[in-house]
Design a protein around this motif. Structure first.
Motif, PDB file in Angstrom:
ATOM      1  N   MET A  46      92.922  39.746  51.622  1.00  0.00           N
ATOM      2  CA  MET A  46      91.964  39.509  50.557  1.00  0.00           C
ATOM      3  C   MET A  46      90.609  39.092  51.147  1.00  0.00           C
ATOM      4  O   MET A  46      89.569  39.502  50.659  1.00  0.00           O
ATOM      5  CB  MET A  46      92.533  38.422  49.638  1.00  0.00           C
ATOM      6  N   THR A  47      90.650  38.283  52.197  1.00  0.00           N
ATOM      7  CA  THR A  47      89.408  37.833  52.816  1.00  0.00           C
ATOM      8  C   THR A  47      88.653  39.001  53.427  1.00  0.00           C
ATOM      9  O   THR A  47      87.426  39.078  53.325  1.00  0.00           O
ATOM     10  CB  THR A  47      89.714  36.787  53.902  1.00  0.00           C
ATOM     11  N   LEU A  48      89.371  39.921  54.056  1.00  0.00           N
ATOM     12  CA  LEU A  48      88.726  41.096  54.654  1.00  0.00           C
ATOM     13  C   LEU A  48      88.072  41.961  53.586  1.00  0.00           C
ATOM     14  O   LEU A  48      86.962  42.478  53.793  1.00  0.00           O
ATOM     15  CB  LEU A  48      89.737  41.907  55.453  1.00  0.00           C
ATOM     16  N   ILE A  49      88.704  42.094  52.437  1.00  0.00           N
ATOM     17  CA  ILE A  49      88.116  42.875  51.340  1.00  0.00           C
ATOM     18  C   ILE A  49      86.846  42.205  50.843  1.00  0.00           C
ATOM     19  O   ILE A  49      85.834  42.874  50.599  1.00  0.00           O
ATOM     20  CB  ILE A  49      89.140  43.059  50.203  1.00  0.00           C
ATOM     21  N   ALA A  50      86.866  40.882  50.717  1.00  0.00           N
ATOM     22  CA  ALA A  50      85.662  40.167  50.288  1.00  0.00           C
ATOM     23  C   ALA A  50      84.541  40.313  51.309  1.00  0.00           C
ATOM     24  O   ALA A  50      83.375  40.546  50.943  1.00  0.00           O
ATOM     25  CB  ALA A  50      85.992  38.692  50.060  1.00  0.00           C
ATOM     26  N   LEU A  51      84.875  40.207  52.585  1.00  0.00           N
ATOM     27  CA  LEU A  51      83.872  40.364  53.635  1.00  0.00           C
ATOM     28  C   LEU A  51      83.290  41.774  53.632  1.00  0.00           C
ATOM     29  O   LEU A  51      82.071  41.956  53.739  1.00  0.00           O
ATOM     30  CB  LEU A  51      84.489  40.054  55.004  1.00  0.00           C
ATOM     31  N   ALA A  52      84.129  42.777  53.490  1.00  0.00           N
ATOM     32  CA  ALA A  52      83.650  44.160  53.461  1.00  0.00           C
ATOM     33  C   ALA A  52      82.773  44.409  52.240  1.00  0.00           C
ATOM     34  O   ALA A  52      81.761  45.105  52.328  1.00  0.00           O
ATOM     35  CB  ALA A  52      84.839  45.117  53.460  1.00  0.00           C
ATOM     36  N   THR A  53      83.134  43.830  51.105  1.00  0.00           N
ATOM     37  CA  THR A  53      82.338  44.004  49.890  1.00  0.00           C
ATOM     38  C   THR A  53      80.971  43.360  50.035  1.00  0.00           C
ATOM     39  O   THR A  53      79.943  43.989  49.755  1.00  0.00           O
ATOM     40  CB  THR A  53      83.075  43.403  48.675  1.00  0.00           C
ATOM     41  N   VAL A  54      80.945  42.129  50.486  1.00  0.00           N
ATOM     42  CA  VAL A  54      79.666  41.435  50.656  1.00  0.00           C
ATOM     43  C   VAL A  54      78.837  42.104  51.743  1.00  0.00           C
ATOM     44  O   VAL A  54      77.624  42.289  51.589  1.00  0.00           O
ATOM     45  CB  VAL A  54      79.907  39.945  50.976  1.00  0.00           C
ATOM     46  N   GLY A  55      79.472  42.496  52.823  1.00  0.00           N
ATOM     47  CA  GLY A  55      78.752  43.132  53.917  1.00  0.00           C
ATOM     48  C   GLY A  55      78.188  44.494  53.565  1.00  0.00           C
ATOM     49  O   GLY A  55      77.199  44.936  54.144  1.00  0.00           O
ATOM     50  N   SER A  56      78.799  45.172  52.603  1.00  0.00           N
ATOM     51  CA  SER A  56      78.313  46.500  52.250  1.00  0.00           C
ATOM     52  C   SER A  56      77.156  46.471  51.262  1.00  0.00           C
ATOM     53  O   SER A  56      76.434  47.453  51.124  1.00  0.00           O
ATOM     54  CB  SER A  56      79.454  47.344  51.678  1.00  0.00           C
ATOM     55  N   VAL A  57      76.950  45.358  50.587  1.00  0.00           N
ATOM     56  CA  VAL A  57      75.873  45.307  49.593  1.00  0.00           C
ATOM     57  C   VAL A  57      74.701  44.424  50.013  1.00  0.00           C
ATOM     58  O   VAL A  57      73.645  44.488  49.395  1.00  0.00           O
ATOM     59  CB  VAL A  57      76.400  44.847  48.212  1.00  0.00           C
ATOM     60  N   THR A  58      74.865  43.623  51.031  1.00  0.00           N
ATOM     61  CA  THR A  58      73.748  42.784  51.463  1.00  0.00           C
ATOM     62  C   THR A  58      72.829  43.590  52.367  1.00  0.00           C
ATOM     63  O   THR A  58      73.271  44.481  53.081  1.00  0.00           O
ATOM     64  CB  THR A  58      74.240  41.535  52.220  1.00  0.00           C
ATOM     65  N   PRO A  59      71.548  43.298  52.360  1.00  0.00           N
ATOM     66  CA  PRO A  59      70.607  44.101  53.149  1.00  0.00           C
ATOM     67  C   PRO A  59      70.601  43.728  54.629  1.00  0.00           C
ATOM     68  O   PRO A  59      69.825  42.904  55.079  1.00  0.00           O
ATOM     69  CB  PRO A  59      69.257  43.802  52.502  1.00  0.00           C
ATOM     70  N   ASP A  60      71.507  44.310  55.376  1.00  0.00           N
ATOM     71  CA  ASP A  60      71.498  44.135  56.824  1.00  0.00           C
ATOM     72  C   ASP A  60      70.643  45.242  57.430  1.00  0.00           C
ATOM     73  O   ASP A  60      70.110  46.084  56.703  1.00  0.00           O
ATOM     74  CB  ASP A  60      72.925  44.141  57.360  1.00  0.00           C
ATOM     75  N   PRO A  61      70.476  45.278  58.727  1.00  0.00           N
ATOM     76  CA  PRO A  61      69.623  46.315  59.324  1.00  0.00           C
ATOM     77  C   PRO A  61      70.084  47.741  59.026  1.00  0.00           C
ATOM     78  O   PRO A  61      69.251  48.624  58.832  1.00  0.00           O
ATOM     79  CB  PRO A  61      69.701  46.024  60.818  1.00  0.00           C
ATOM     80  N   ASN A  62      71.387  47.973  58.984  1.00  0.00           N
ATOM     81  CA  ASN A  62      71.864  49.330  58.703  1.00  0.00           C
ATOM     82  C   ASN A  62      71.525  49.761  57.284  1.00  0.00           C
ATOM     83  O   ASN A  62      71.112  50.899  57.057  1.00  0.00           O
ATOM     84  CB  ASN A  62      73.379  49.418  58.920  1.00  0.00           C
ATOM     85  N   THR A  63      71.692  48.866  56.327  1.00  0.00           N
ATOM     86  CA  THR A  63      71.365  49.193  54.948  1.00  0.00           C
ATOM     87  C   THR A  63      69.874  49.417  54.787  1.00  0.00           C
ATOM     88  O   THR A  63      69.440  50.370  54.128  1.00  0.00           O
ATOM     89  CB  THR A  63      71.823  48.052  54.013  1.00  0.00           C
ATOM     90  N   THR A  64      69.082  48.565  55.406  1.00  0.00           N
ATOM     91  CA  THR A  64      67.632  48.698  55.321  1.00  0.00           C
ATOM     92  C   THR A  64      67.173  49.994  55.970  1.00  0.00           C
ATOM     93  O   THR A  64      66.334  50.719  55.416  1.00  0.00           O
ATOM     94  CB  THR A  64      66.957  47.494  56.002  1.00  0.00           C
ATOM     95  N   LEU A  65      67.716  50.306  57.140  1.00  0.00           N
ATOM     96  CA  LEU A  65      67.339  51.535  57.825  1.00  0.00           C
ATOM     97  C   LEU A  65      67.790  52.764  57.045  1.00  0.00           C
ATOM     98  O   LEU A  65      67.059  53.756  56.962  1.00  0.00           O
ATOM     99  CB  LEU A  65      67.921  51.552  59.234  1.00  0.00           C
TER     100      LEU A  65
END
Length: 88
Positions: free
Chosen positions: A1-20
């Motif tokens: 469950m923790t991995l799913i939450a981390l993947a969800t948050v990591g996929s929608v927050t603006p990190d360098p990959n998302t920004t690029l």
């Protein structure tokens, strides 16, 4: 469950990959940005699989590698001064 939450948050927050990805799509269109957009999760998956297989421990296991990484980090830290830290 923790991995799913981390993947969800990591996929929608603006990190360098998302920004690029957004910048590439805005400047060149989705068709030209799509290879990068698809390569990011593939690269992360490969890194995850290799580290799960133990490659990170194998690379860092020789004592000279750990000491060298520590020295390089110290030199970079001294060169750049105090790096800004995230506060959230």
């Amino acid at each position: 469950m923790t991995l799913i939450a981390l993947a969800t948050v990591g996929s929608v927050t603006p990190d360098p990959n998302t920004t690029l990805s957004a910048a590439l799509a805005a400047n060149f269109g989705l068709r030209r940005a799509l290879p990068f957009v698809c390569a990011v999760p593939v690269g992360w998956g490969v890194l995850l699989i290799l580290n799960t297989a133990g490659l990170g421990a194998v690379v860092l296991s020789p004592p000279c590698v750990g000491a060298c990484c520590s020295r390089v980090f110290s030199i970079c830290r001294g060169w750049h001064g105090n790096w800004p830290t995230r506060t959230a």
